[in-house]
Scaffold this motif. Structure first.
Motif, PDB file in Angstrom:
ATOM      1  N   ARG A 132       6.054  -1.838  -9.162  1.00  0.00           N
ATOM      2  CA  ARG A 132       6.410  -1.345  -7.831  1.00  0.00           C
ATOM      3  C   ARG A 132       5.370  -0.337  -7.333  1.00  0.00           C
ATOM      4  O   ARG A 132       4.928  -0.397  -6.186  1.00  0.00           O
ATOM      5  CB  ARG A 132       7.781  -0.684  -7.836  1.00  0.00           C
ATOM      6  N   GLU A 133       4.976   0.558  -8.219  1.00  0.00           N
ATOM      7  CA  GLU A 133       3.970   1.561  -7.841  1.00  0.00           C
ATOM      8  C   GLU A 133       2.639   0.886  -7.494  1.00  0.00           C
ATOM      9  O   GLU A 133       2.006   1.227  -6.498  1.00  0.00           O
ATOM     10  CB  GLU A 133       3.783   2.559  -8.978  1.00  0.00           C
ATOM     11  N   ALA A 134       2.232  -0.077  -8.306  1.00  0.00           N
ATOM     12  CA  ALA A 134       0.963  -0.772  -8.054  1.00  0.00           C
ATOM     13  C   ALA A 134       1.030  -1.561  -6.751  1.00  0.00           C
ATOM     14  O   ALA A 134       0.094  -1.522  -5.941  1.00  0.00           O
ATOM     15  CB  ALA A 134       0.626  -1.699  -9.221  1.00  0.00           C
ATOM     16  N   LEU A 135       2.125  -2.278  -6.511  1.00  0.00           N
ATOM     17  CA  LEU A 135       2.271  -3.027  -5.264  1.00  0.00           C
ATOM     18  C   LEU A 135       2.289  -2.089  -4.061  1.00  0.00           C
ATOM     19  O   LEU A 135       1.774  -2.414  -3.002  1.00  0.00           O
ATOM     20  CB  LEU A 135       3.546  -3.871  -5.277  1.00  0.00           C
ATOM     21  N   GLY A 136       2.876  -0.920  -4.241  1.00  0.00           N
ATOM     22  CA  GLY A 136       2.940   0.057  -3.160  1.00  0.00           C
ATOM     23  C   GLY A 136       1.582   0.591  -2.726  1.00  0.00           C
ATOM     24  O   GLY A 136       1.434   1.067  -1.609  1.00  0.00           O
ATOM     25  N   THR A 137       0.597   0.496  -3.606  1.00  0.00           N
ATOM     26  CA  THR A 137      -0.741   0.962  -3.243  1.00  0.00           C
ATOM     27  C   THR A 137      -1.535  -0.091  -2.481  1.00  0.00           C
ATOM     28  O   THR A 137      -2.567   0.224  -1.910  1.00  0.00           O
ATOM     29  CB  THR A 137      -1.553   1.372  -4.491  1.00  0.00           C
ATOM     30  N   LEU A 138      -1.049  -1.327  -2.492  1.00  0.00           N
ATOM     31  CA  LEU A 138      -1.761  -2.415  -1.818  1.00  0.00           C
ATOM     32  C   LEU A 138      -1.470  -2.405  -0.325  1.00  0.00           C
ATOM     33  O   LEU A 138      -0.436  -1.898   0.117  1.00  0.00           O
ATOM     34  CB  LEU A 138      -1.348  -3.768  -2.400  1.00  0.00           C
ATOM     35  N   SER A 139      -2.343  -3.015   0.428  1.00  0.00           N
ATOM     36  CA  SER A 139      -2.111  -3.154   1.867  1.00  0.00           C
ATOM     37  C   SER A 139      -0.988  -4.158   2.108  1.00  0.00           C
ATOM     38  O   SER A 139      -0.675  -4.983   1.234  1.00  0.00           O
ATOM     39  CB  SER A 139      -3.385  -3.639   2.561  1.00  0.00           C
ATOM     40  N   GLU A 140      -0.403  -4.115   3.276  1.00  0.00           N
ATOM     41  CA  GLU A 140       0.648  -5.061   3.642  1.00  0.00           C
ATOM     42  C   GLU A 140       0.126  -6.495   3.531  1.00  0.00           C
ATOM     43  O   GLU A 140       0.831  -7.393   3.077  1.00  0.00           O
ATOM     44  CB  GLU A 140       1.144  -4.784   5.069  1.00  0.00           C
ATOM     45  N   ARG A 141      -1.106  -6.689   3.921  1.00  0.00           N
ATOM     46  CA  ARG A 141      -1.724  -8.025   3.876  1.00  0.00           C
ATOM     47  C   ARG A 141      -1.812  -8.544   2.434  1.00  0.00           C
ATOM     48  O   ARG A 141      -1.507  -9.702   2.168  1.00  0.00           O
ATOM     49  CB  ARG A 141      -3.106  -7.931   4.509  1.00  0.00           C
ATOM     50  N   ASP A 142      -2.210  -7.689   1.496  1.00  0.00           N
ATOM     51  CA  ASP A 142      -2.283  -8.087   0.089  1.00  0.00           C
ATOM     52  C   ASP A 142      -0.890  -8.353  -0.478  1.00  0.00           C
ATOM     53  O   ASP A 142      -0.677  -9.341  -1.187  1.00  0.00           O
ATOM     54  CB  ASP A 142      -2.977  -7.008  -0.751  1.00  0.00           C
ATOM     55  N   ARG A 143       0.060  -7.472  -0.178  1.00  0.00           N
ATOM     56  CA  ARG A 143       1.431  -7.677  -0.665  1.00  0.00           C
ATOM     57  C   ARG A 143       1.989  -8.996  -0.145  1.00  0.00           C
ATOM     58  O   ARG A 143       2.629  -9.747  -0.884  1.00  0.00           O
ATOM     59  CB  ARG A 143       2.339  -6.521  -0.239  1.00  0.00           C
ATOM     60  N   ARG A 175      -7.024  -6.722  -6.642  1.00  0.00           N
ATOM     61  CA  ARG A 175      -6.600  -5.361  -6.273  1.00  0.00           C
ATOM     62  C   ARG A 175      -5.333  -4.962  -7.039  1.00  0.00           C
ATOM     63  O   ARG A 175      -5.178  -3.804  -7.436  1.00  0.00           O
ATOM     64  CB  ARG A 175      -6.379  -5.265  -4.771  1.00  0.00           C
ATOM     65  N   LEU A 176      -4.423  -5.924  -7.241  1.00  0.00           N
ATOM     66  CA  LEU A 176      -3.219  -5.630  -8.016  1.00  0.00           C
ATOM     67  C   LEU A 176      -3.590  -5.318  -9.467  1.00  0.00           C
ATOM     68  O   LEU A 176      -3.045  -4.389 -10.051  1.00  0.00           O
ATOM     69  CB  LEU A 176      -2.228  -6.795  -7.955  1.00  0.00           C
ATOM     70  N   GLU A 177      -4.494  -6.077 -10.038  1.00  0.00           N
ATOM     71  CA  GLU A 177      -4.950  -5.790 -11.404  1.00  0.00           C
ATOM     72  C   GLU A 177      -5.500  -4.372 -11.508  1.00  0.00           C
ATOM     73  O   GLU A 177      -5.173  -3.643 -12.440  1.00  0.00           O
ATOM     74  CB  GLU A 177      -6.041  -6.779 -11.826  1.00  0.00           C
ATOM     75  N   SER A 178      -6.334  -3.997 -10.557  1.00  0.00           N
ATOM     76  CA  SER A 178      -6.915  -2.657 -10.570  1.00  0.00           C
ATOM     77  C   SER A 178      -5.841  -1.600 -10.393  1.00  0.00           C
ATOM     78  O   SER A 178      -5.860  -0.560 -11.060  1.00  0.00           O
ATOM     79  CB  SER A 178      -7.957  -2.520  -9.462  1.00  0.00           C
ATOM     80  N   ALA A 179      -4.909  -1.849  -9.500  1.00  0.00           N
ATOM     81  CA  ALA A 179      -3.820  -0.882  -9.270  1.00  0.00           C
ATOM     82  C   ALA A 179      -2.961  -0.739 -10.517  1.00  0.00           C
ATOM     83  O   ALA A 179      -2.555   0.371 -10.874  1.00  0.00           O
ATOM     84  CB  ALA A 179      -2.974  -1.314  -8.078  1.00  0.00           C
ATOM     85  N   LEU A 180      -2.685  -1.842 -11.202  1.00  0.00           N
ATOM     86  CA  LEU A 180      -1.916  -1.768 -12.447  1.00  0.00           C
ATOM     87  C   LEU A 180      -2.682  -0.982 -13.506  1.00  0.00           C
ATOM     88  O   LEU A 180      -2.098  -0.194 -14.243  1.00  0.00           O
ATOM     89  CB  LEU A 180      -1.592  -3.170 -12.971  1.00  0.00           C
ATOM     90  N   ALA A 181      -3.979  -1.203 -13.566  1.00  0.00           N
ATOM     91  CA  ALA A 181      -4.791  -0.470 -14.550  1.00  0.00           C
ATOM     92  C   ALA A 181      -4.756   1.031 -14.268  1.00  0.00           C
ATOM     93  O   ALA A 181      -4.634   1.835 -15.190  1.00  0.00           O
ATOM     94  CB  ALA A 181      -6.225  -0.986 -14.528  1.00  0.00           C
ATOM     95  N   ARG A 182      -4.870   1.392 -12.989  1.00  0.00           N
ATOM     96  CA  ARG A 182      -4.806   2.821 -12.637  1.00  0.00           C
ATOM     97  C   ARG A 182      -3.426   3.377 -12.938  1.00  0.00           C
ATOM     98  O   ARG A 182      -3.292   4.501 -13.407  1.00  0.00           O
ATOM     99  CB  ARG A 182      -5.134   3.015 -11.164  1.00  0.00           C
ATOM    100  N   THR A 183      -2.401   2.598 -12.655  1.00  0.00           N
ATOM    101  CA  THR A 183      -1.026   3.043 -12.867  1.00  0.00           C
ATOM    102  C   THR A 183      -0.722   3.255 -14.339  1.00  0.00           C
ATOM    103  O   THR A 183      -0.060   4.202 -14.714  1.00  0.00           O
ATOM    104  CB  THR A 183      -0.040   2.008 -12.283  1.00  0.00           C
ATOM    105  N   GLU A 184      -1.224   2.372 -15.172  1.00  0.00           N
ATOM    106  CA  GLU A 184      -0.856   2.417 -16.584  1.00  0.00           C
ATOM    107  C   GLU A 184      -1.997   2.838 -17.500  1.00  0.00           C
ATOM    108  O   GLU A 184      -1.833   2.866 -18.713  1.00  0.00           O
ATOM    109  CB  GLU A 184      -0.347   1.048 -17.004  1.00  0.00           C
ATOM    110  N   GLN A 185      -3.185   3.095 -16.932  1.00  0.00           N
ATOM    111  CA  GLN A 185      -4.341   3.507 -17.720  1.00  0.00           C
ATOM    112  C   GLN A 185      -4.653   2.487 -18.809  1.00  0.00           C
ATOM    113  O   GLN A 185      -4.932   2.829 -19.955  1.00  0.00           O
ATOM    114  CB  GLN A 185      -4.105   4.885 -18.346  1.00  0.00           C
ATOM    115  N   GLU A 186      -4.573   1.193 -18.454  1.00  0.00           N
ATOM    116  CA  GLU A 186      -4.884   0.115 -19.386  1.00  0.00           C
ATOM    117  C   GLU A 186      -5.925  -0.798 -18.782  1.00  0.00           C
ATOM    118  O   GLU A 186      -6.229  -0.726 -17.601  1.00  0.00           O
ATOM    119  CB  GLU A 186      -3.628  -0.706 -19.685  1.00  0.00           C
ATOM    120  N   GLU A 187      -6.430  -1.711 -19.580  1.00  0.00           N
ATOM    121  CA  GLU A 187      -7.381  -2.723 -19.120  1.00  0.00           C
ATOM    122  C   GLU A 187      -6.654  -3.640 -18.137  1.00  0.00           C
ATOM    123  O   GLU A 187      -5.595  -4.158 -18.450  1.00  0.00           O
ATOM    124  CB  GLU A 187      -7.898  -3.526 -20.319  1.00  0.00           C
TER     125      GLU A 187
END
Length: 187
Positions: free
Chosen positions: A101-112, A149-161
């Motif tokens: 949810r946090e990662a999706l929330g960082t994406l633009s409406e267009r990406d979501r 972008r979702l992959e990157s947002a998840l990585a930032r959110t969870e500090q993982e690859e």
């Protein structure tokens, strides 16, 4: 057409509207528009459902413009992204859902929207392109970029690859995960 597609259009609206009553209004208005423009509705179910999604998308956009004037749009958008289904270990599923949810929330409406059309609605790129009003090739590029972008947002959110965590989430997210699959992509 109503009997064949009402439930799918209602679910489409529920995922985006934020509350059940607004979703019912959007679904109803979608079929009113379809009735008024019956000559424009495609003949086959494979084409008519994406057409209805496009109408529902426009009805929802009109609704949101009205809400924006009242300042309530941002609160509704935060509620539009549901938590992913819980994994066998409930606590882990909740954490996964919160990260998503946090990662999706960082994406633009267009990406979501691109991710939701493929992951939640189960549309292929051709059908999703009809919904958003672009070519299938343009939508495929949009979807590819949204996934990255979702992959990157998840990585930032969870500090993982990023790729590793998305593959892990892939099995935990049900229908949304299916649309995000990195290997054997559904497009």
């Amino acid at each position: 057409m109503f009997e064949a597609h009402y439930r799918q259009v209602l679910r489409f609206a529920e995922r985006r509207a934020g509350d059940a009553e607004t979703a019912k209004d959007i679904a109803s208005e979608t079929f009113v528009v379809a009735w008024r423009r019956l000559d424009k509705v495609p003949d086959t179910p494979e084409e008519s459902l994406p057409w209805l999604y496009g109408v529902a998308r426009n009805v929802l956009a009109n609704e949101q413009r009205g809400l924006r004037r009242g300042g309530r749009l941002s609160a509704r958008l935060r509620r539009t992204t549901p938590v992913a289904p819980a994994a066998p270990d409930h606590a882990e599923g909740v954490v996964t859902g919160l990260h998503l949810r946090e990662a999706l929330g960082t994406l633009s409406e267009r990406d979501r929207e691109a991710l939701q059309l493929v992951g939640w609605e189960g549309l292929d790129t051709q059908q999703a392109a009809l919904v958003v009003g672009c070519s299938a090739r343009a939508f495929a590029v949009r979807l590819h970029r949204a996934r990255r972008r979702l992959e990157s947002a998840l990585a930032r959110t969870e500090q993982e690859e990023p790729r590793g965590r998305l593959r892990e989430l892939d099995g935990e997210l049900g229908e949304l995960g299916t649309g995000l699959r990195l290997k054997g992509r559904r497009t």
